[in-house]
Write a protein that holds these residues in place. Structure first.
Motif, mmCIF file in Angstrom:
data_model
loop_
_atom_site.group_PDB
_atom_site.id
_atom_site.type_symbol
_atom_site.label_atom_id
_atom_site.label_comp_id
_atom_site.label_asym_id
_atom_site.label_seq_id
_atom_site.Cartn_x
_atom_site.Cartn_y
_atom_site.Cartn_z
ATOM 1 N N GLN A 21 2.235 10.640 0.369
ATOM 2 C CA GLN A 21 1.810 9.869 -0.773
ATOM 3 C C GLN A 21 2.382 10.486 -2.047
ATOM 4 O O GLN A 21 1.975 11.556 -2.454
ATOM 5 C CB GLN A 21 0.284 9.917 -0.777
ATOM 6 C CG GLN A 21 -0.392 9.158 -1.822
ATOM 7 C CD GLN A 21 -1.865 9.357 -1.678
ATOM 8 O OE1 GLN A 21 -2.352 10.454 -1.513
ATOM 9 N NE2 GLN A 21 -2.605 8.293 -1.752
ATOM 10 N N SER A 36 -2.074 6.070 -2.435
ATOM 11 C CA SER A 36 -2.571 5.694 -1.123
ATOM 12 C C SER A 36 -1.410 5.540 -0.161
ATOM 13 O O SER A 36 -0.302 5.191 -0.561
ATOM 14 C CB SER A 36 -3.341 4.374 -1.210
ATOM 15 O OG SER A 36 -3.834 4.020 0.056
ATOM 16 N N LYS A 77 -9.928 1.207 3.065
ATOM 17 C CA LYS A 77 -10.286 1.653 1.712
ATOM 18 C C LYS A 77 -10.616 0.436 0.860
ATOM 19 O O LYS A 77 -9.954 -0.591 0.945
ATOM 20 C CB LYS A 77 -9.111 2.389 1.067
ATOM 21 C CG LYS A 77 -8.683 3.632 1.802
ATOM 22 C CD LYS A 77 -7.446 4.228 1.159
ATOM 23 C CE LYS A 77 -6.888 5.362 1.992
ATOM 24 N NZ LYS A 77 -5.629 5.871 1.434
ATOM 25 N N PHE A 169 -8.509 10.498 -1.193
ATOM 26 C CA PHE A 169 -8.594 9.187 -1.834
ATOM 27 C C PHE A 169 -9.154 9.328 -3.243
ATOM 28 O O PHE A 169 -8.596 8.806 -4.218
ATOM 29 C CB PHE A 169 -9.457 8.275 -0.965
ATOM 30 C CG PHE A 169 -9.713 6.894 -1.492
ATOM 31 C CD1 PHE A 169 -8.728 6.135 -2.091
ATOM 32 C CD2 PHE A 169 -10.975 6.322 -1.351
ATOM 33 C CE1 PHE A 169 -8.971 4.840 -2.556
ATOM 34 C CE2 PHE A 169 -11.227 5.039 -1.799
ATOM 35 C CZ PHE A 169 -10.234 4.296 -2.395
#
Length: 176
Positions: A21, A36, A77, A169
């Motif tokens: 990422q 993400s 998510k 996250f």
């Protein structure tokens, strides 16, 4: 030898989801950015369901999934943003923090009533509530907080390595 190690390290970074990422997905209209390993898209199903239930304050709802073909390692998510400005309209700026405290206290009371354990934390410089629960059998972690007259809900569900994936996250989310 060093060149081979460098190539191996680059390959490791490329194939390891936690490190692959590298850039933010930016949602200017919704006012946030997020790192993400999956591409977020508008969650029109959630928005429609919320509106059918009379929730007209949904500003944005986004969803993405990783490894969704394998329920043992798949990740889902969600990012939901709600307009809370109507709750602030009759308040003086000096009263904002009192409203935010009451909002989070009510949210935590609802979690307690549902038997969900929560933790009060500071996130992005504001008070927040972090909690874990099972969403239709999927272990899930979430955080809720208020900032700039909006409430934010970040959720991640997975059966594999929930805590570290959720931490990753959260650390990749930012408000513009």
């Amino acid at each position: 030898m060093m060149k081979n190690l460098l190539v191996l390290f680059i390959l490791f970074l490329f194939f390891n989801n936690n490190y692959a990422q590298t850039s933010y997905q930016t949602f200017e209209r919704a006012g946030f950015k997020v790192k993400s390993n999956c591409t977020f898209r508008k969650n029109t199903t959630f928005i429609q369901m919320a509106r059918e239930k009379g929730m007209n304050n949904v500003l944005a709802a986004y969803i993405c999934g990783e490894n969704t073909e394998d329920p043992q390692i798949g990740v889902i998510k969600n990012i939901n943003i709600y307009d809370e400005s109507f709750n602030y309209k009759d308040l003086r700026p000096s009263e904002y923090s009192d409203f935010e405290e009451r909002y989070l206290k009510q949210y935590s009371s609802n979690l307690s009533a549902a038997g969900i354990t929560y933790y009060n934390i500071t996130y992005l410089g504001v008070s927040a509530i972090e909690y874990s629960f099972s969403q239709q059998g999927l272990p899930t972690k979430a955080i809720v907080f208020l900032k700039n007259k909006k409430s934010y809900l970040l959720q991640l569900g997975t059966r594999a390595d929930l805590d570290s994936k959720f931490t990753f996250f959260k650390s990749g989310f930012g408000i513009l």
